[in-house]
Design a protein around this motif. Sequence first.
Motif, PDB file in Angstrom:
ATOM      1  N   ALA A  90       0.797  -1.131  -0.009  1.00  0.00           N
ATOM      2  CA  ALA A  90      -0.030  -0.141  -0.042  1.00  0.00           C
ATOM      3  C   ALA A  90       0.900   1.204  -0.012  1.00  0.00           C
ATOM      4  CB  ALA A  90      -0.980   0.004   1.195  1.00  0.00           C
ATOM      5  N   VAL A  91       1.900   1.264   0.850  1.00  0.00           N
ATOM      6  CA  VAL A  91       2.826   2.266   0.952  1.00  0.00           C
ATOM      7  C   VAL A  91       3.466   2.684  -0.507  1.00  0.00           C
ATOM      8  CG1 VAL A  91       4.739   3.357   2.069  1.00  0.00           C
ATOM      9  CG2 VAL A  91       3.077   2.434   3.295  1.00  0.00           C
ATOM     10  N   ILE A  92       3.971   1.419  -0.955  1.00  0.00           N
ATOM     11  CA  ILE A  92       4.832   1.711  -2.095  1.00  0.00           C
ATOM     12  C   ILE A  92       3.823   2.103  -3.299  1.00  0.00           C
ATOM     13  CG2 ILE A  92       6.017   0.389  -4.064  1.00  0.00           C
ATOM     14  CD1 ILE A  92       7.202  -1.571  -1.733  1.00  0.00           C
ATOM     15  N   GLY A  93       2.865   1.606  -3.444  1.00  0.00           N
ATOM     16  CA  GLY A  93       1.817   1.560  -4.440  1.00  0.00           C
ATOM     17  C   GLY A  93       1.430   3.177  -4.216  1.00  0.00           C
ATOM     18  N   ALA A  94       1.048   3.656  -3.008  1.00  0.00           N
ATOM     19  CA  ALA A  94       0.559   4.908  -2.916  1.00  0.00           C
ATOM     20  C   ALA A  94       1.592   6.091  -3.405  1.00  0.00           C
ATOM     21  CB  ALA A  94      -0.057   5.173  -1.211  1.00  0.00           C
ATOM     22  N   ILE A  95       2.553   5.793  -2.767  1.00  0.00           N
ATOM     23  CA  ILE A  95       3.662   6.700  -3.239  1.00  0.00           C
ATOM     24  C   ILE A  95       3.866   6.990  -4.684  1.00  0.00           C
ATOM     25  CG2 ILE A  95       6.392   7.469  -2.971  1.00  0.00           C
ATOM     26  CD1 ILE A  95       6.215   6.629  -0.225  1.00  0.00           C
ATOM     27  N   ALA A  96       4.223   5.698  -5.266  1.00  0.00           N
ATOM     28  CA  ALA A  96       4.459   5.847  -6.618  1.00  0.00           C
ATOM     29  C   ALA A  96       3.092   6.338  -7.499  1.00  0.00           C
ATOM     30  CB  ALA A  96       4.562   4.263  -7.132  1.00  0.00           C
ATOM     31  N   VAL A 145       4.383  -8.064  -6.931  1.00  0.00           N
ATOM     32  CA  VAL A 145       3.139  -8.620  -7.742  1.00  0.00           C
ATOM     33  C   VAL A 145       2.047  -7.812  -7.169  1.00  0.00           C
ATOM     34  CG1 VAL A 145       1.710 -10.471  -8.403  1.00  0.00           C
ATOM     35  CG2 VAL A 145       4.141 -10.729  -8.117  1.00  0.00           C
ATOM     36  N   TYR A 146       1.849  -7.509  -5.913  1.00  0.00           N
ATOM     37  CA  TYR A 146       0.801  -6.607  -5.604  1.00  0.00           C
ATOM     38  C   TYR A 146       0.846  -5.192  -5.858  1.00  0.00           C
ATOM     39  CZ  TYR A 146      -1.699 -10.179  -2.520  1.00  0.00           C
ATOM     40  OH  TYR A 146      -2.231 -11.189  -2.061  1.00  0.00           O
ATOM     41  N   CYS A 147       1.957  -4.656  -5.812  1.00  0.00           N
ATOM     42  CA  CYS A 147       2.215  -3.317  -6.569  1.00  0.00           C
ATOM     43  C   CYS A 147       1.701  -3.031  -7.702  1.00  0.00           C
ATOM     44  CB  CYS A 147       3.651  -2.969  -6.355  1.00  0.00           C
ATOM     45  SG  CYS A 147       4.349  -2.600  -4.856  1.00  0.00           S
ATOM     46  N   TYR A 148       1.593  -4.272  -8.391  1.00  0.00           N
ATOM     47  CA  TYR A 148       1.224  -4.317  -9.884  1.00  0.00           C
ATOM     48  C   TYR A 148      -0.421  -3.814  -9.910  1.00  0.00           C
ATOM     49  CZ  TYR A 148       0.902  -4.844 -14.790  1.00  0.00           C
ATOM     50  OH  TYR A 148       1.017  -4.945 -16.355  1.00  0.00           O
ATOM     51  N   SER A 199      -6.333   8.527   3.358  1.00  0.00           N
ATOM     52  CA  SER A 199      -7.496   7.599   2.906  1.00  0.00           C
ATOM     53  C   SER A 199      -7.159   6.662   1.774  1.00  0.00           C
ATOM     54  CB  SER A 199      -8.829   8.485   2.850  1.00  0.00           C
ATOM     55  OG  SER A 199      -8.902   8.617   1.572  1.00  0.00           O
ATOM     56  N   ALA A 200      -6.521   7.068   0.893  1.00  0.00           N
ATOM     57  CA  ALA A 200      -6.274   6.331  -0.342  1.00  0.00           C
ATOM     58  C   ALA A 200      -5.540   5.139  -0.015  1.00  0.00           C
ATOM     59  CB  ALA A 200      -5.575   7.270  -1.451  1.00  0.00           C
ATOM     60  N   THR A 201      -4.351   5.375   1.024  1.00  0.00           N
ATOM     61  CA  THR A 201      -3.397   4.637   1.206  1.00  0.00           C
ATOM     62  C   THR A 201      -4.290   3.402   1.942  1.00  0.00           C
ATOM     63  OG1 THR A 201      -1.693   6.136   1.563  1.00  0.00           O
ATOM     64  CG2 THR A 201      -1.080   4.212   2.332  1.00  0.00           C
ATOM     65  N   LEU A 202      -4.993   3.800   2.999  1.00  0.00           N
ATOM     66  CA  LEU A 202      -5.827   2.815   3.703  1.00  0.00           C
ATOM     67  C   LEU A 202      -6.546   2.111   2.760  1.00  0.00           C
ATOM     68  CD1 LEU A 202      -6.886   5.030   6.644  1.00  0.00           C
ATOM     69  CD2 LEU A 202      -5.484   3.102   6.768  1.00  0.00           C
ATOM     70  N   LEU A 203      -7.371   2.664   1.808  1.00  0.00           N
ATOM     71  CA  LEU A 203      -8.111   1.765   0.579  1.00  0.00           C
ATOM     72  C   LEU A 203      -7.144   0.788   0.103  1.00  0.00           C
ATOM     73  CD1 LEU A 203     -10.878   2.375  -0.599  1.00  0.00           C
ATOM     74  CD2 LEU A 203      -9.641   3.249  -2.415  1.00  0.00           C
ATOM     75  N   ASN A 247      -7.673  -3.389  -0.099  1.00  0.00           N
ATOM     76  CA  ASN A 247      -7.630  -3.963  -1.141  1.00  0.00           C
ATOM     77  C   ASN A 247      -6.777  -5.181  -1.012  1.00  0.00           C
ATOM     78  OD1 ASN A 247      -8.349  -4.159  -4.153  1.00  0.00           O
ATOM     79  ND2 ASN A 247      -6.293  -3.030  -4.663  1.00  0.00           N
ATOM     80  N   SER A 248      -5.530  -4.853  -0.622  1.00  0.00           N
ATOM     81  CA  SER A 248      -4.480  -5.838  -0.717  1.00  0.00           C
ATOM     82  C   SER A 248      -4.594  -7.090   0.356  1.00  0.00           C
ATOM     83  CB  SER A 248      -3.101  -5.561  -0.900  1.00  0.00           C
ATOM     84  OG  SER A 248      -2.473  -5.239   0.526  1.00  0.00           O
ATOM     85  N   PHE A 249      -5.372  -6.524   1.406  1.00  0.00           N
ATOM     86  CA  PHE A 249      -5.576  -7.439   2.528  1.00  0.00           C
ATOM     87  C   PHE A 249      -6.549  -8.472   2.200  1.00  0.00           C
ATOM     88  CE2 PHE A 249      -7.116  -8.424   6.747  1.00  0.00           C
ATOM     89  CZ  PHE A 249      -6.217  -9.005   7.344  1.00  0.00           C
ATOM     90  N   SER A 250      -7.500  -7.791   1.369  1.00  0.00           N
ATOM     91  CA  SER A 250      -8.309  -8.774   1.054  1.00  0.00           C
ATOM     92  C   SER A 250      -8.139  -9.698  -0.332  1.00  0.00           C
ATOM     93  CB  SER A 250      -9.961  -8.189   0.866  1.00  0.00           C
ATOM     94  OG  SER A 250      -9.795  -6.841   1.006  1.00  0.00           O
ATOM     95  N   ALA A 251      -7.086  -9.406  -0.810  1.00  0.00           N
ATOM     96  CA  ALA A 251      -6.745  -9.945  -2.074  1.00  0.00           C
ATOM     97  C   ALA A 251      -6.500 -11.433  -2.128  1.00  0.00           C
ATOM     98  CB  ALA A 251      -5.536  -9.396  -2.824  1.00  0.00           C
ATOM     99  N   TYR A 252      -7.169 -12.161  -2.826  1.00  0.00           N
ATOM    100  CA  TYR A 252      -6.922 -13.660  -2.687  1.00  0.00           C
ATOM    101  C   TYR A 252      -6.430 -14.395  -3.810  1.00  0.00           C
ATOM    102  CZ  TYR A 252      -8.243 -18.637  -3.111  1.00  0.00           C
ATOM    103  OH  TYR A 252      -8.468 -19.892  -3.164  1.00  0.00           O
TER     104      TYR A 252
END
Lengths: 305, 303
Positions: free
Chosen positions: A93-99, A176-179, A229-233, A237-242
């Motif tokens: 989430a942090v990497i994705g949010a910053i990028a 992979v999740y960052c993708y 708020s977007a980072t938490l989203l 998102n990735s916490f529920s990814a299966y």
Amino acid sequence: MSSISANNGRPLERAVRSRAMSPARRRSLGTAAVTIPFFSYVAAFLILPTGIVIVGAFLSPTNAFTLDNFSKLTQANTLESFCTSILVSILSAVIGAIAGALVAYALVIGAKPDGVIRRIIVALCSVLAQFGGVMLAFAFIATIGINGVVTMMLQQFFHITVSPNWLSSLPGLITVYCYFQIPLMIITFLPAMDSIRPQWREASESLGANSWQYWTSVACPILLPRFISATLLLFANSFSAYATAAALFSQRSIIVPLMIQGAIRNEMDPGQQGFAQVLAFAMIVVVAVVMVLSHAFEKSFAKWQ
Amino acid sequence: MAVTTSTILTTHNRKSEDSSPSAIINAPAPQLRAARVRKQRIIKAVILLVVLAFLLVPLLAMLLFTVRQPLSGQWGLDAWKAIFTGSGDSLGTDMSILWQGLGVSLALCVVTVLMVLVLLIPVMVITYLRSPKLARLVEWVSTLPLTIPAIVLVVGLGPIYRWISADVLSTDPIWLCFAYTILVMPFSYRALAVGMRSVDMRTLTEASRSLGASWPVLFFKILLPNLWQSILSAGFIGIAVVMGEYTVASLLGRVNLQVALYQLGQSNSQISTAMALLALVFGVVLLVVLDIIADSIQRRRNA
């Protein structure tokens, strides 16, 4: 809607009934009649399953109230997969949010809002953020799997050997999740970036502020709630990814959704059903807390729009 | 992944509101700021190139992977031939599961989209017109599935589906539509809500009612034609979600497209990667059409 008006009683009866029922009451009855299918459907396939999870977490195999299930939550391997899940979610989430925020910034500066580059990137991101699960796993196996294209190029040109297990390691999973996290952040954060008015910058410049001061005391404080708020989203998102993880790991249950999968598949053992429900219950709690926080931050951003 | 599409829709939603201030950004910059603009251009190019490379490399790798035998290094279109001729015999792969999964997913798309539209449209229309309080409740309930992870839903759906398949209906994968309707609902809700806000439903209703239209006439002849764009986009988003769904189907033990892709991947990863790429292109096309529709709704609203 027509259920009330189309009643087929005898004339006298109808007259009596229509006198008895005021138009307002008929309207509200009509509204209720139309909403009933919707609410009963949602009750059956959304509220009931969620209820089964929550109630089931507190039931023993003999359907008596118990807190035993929760003791399984504190077992070493359960705690470990929760920690891994949370770690993967936080980092991605942090990497994705910053990028994603950087890309959103790059898209906003010096470009037309309907510019071609921006439209292409937004369309691509909308698809990639959706691009989950099995297909994403395939994409990364084709890239840095054992026979992946990038693996082979690294081997041929730089003589670097990528470990065949890299994809199923934590850094691999986070990559992979960052993708899907980065595109999601781009489309979530772009509107916030758009809402930063250029006049604010002009105002702060005419008051003598330099770029650094403008960013630290004007733009960032305004953007921060939306960013959090977007980072938490993204975290939720990735916490529920299966699906992605399920396609990448066939055996090991290193994150919570995979543990739930294991518990569901082990139906022979009656204790396992309760275990799946406790794990699911814990996931609901985590995601609910995160979403409530996210909404709170979203609200404090809203006043700037 | 579930959260995504909603944000796409809200993005469209906000685009118009935000376009006026960002248009000002593009006003010719004063000379004083020329240096800053140059610097910004470099920063912009670097950021975009790095992130786009990260996003595009796996897609290119997928394409290369489908045309080049990873072990022998031979180039060939066998995987694509197998898909377009419908038989994997030349590669020694049984592709029947793929066609079965594709068929199930396509059928599920149709049934799910119909169910979502039939459930949502009347409720949204009536609560919008008559009861703002209920409308808020409907919004909350419809978007609730976004906050419940699909895997959690599966745990609760397990007993319900066991009952459905044993006592009521059958184990046919088409009954996954019940769960998928819930998964699709938040996305379709947002799409429909955008459309309902853009046409003035209240005026339309008052006008046609005062001209003597009955409720069914109003609904089918006035409201639905005015909402068709958002209905279409609600449908597309539903198709995209259903085609990409793996969690519910695999854990309930039904075969849909994604489950079939996964199983085929165990025996022939080239064909399944090619098919995944094809599904992705299909998704791109769907969402681009969605983008165009959302755009035309926007333009109509602004006009």
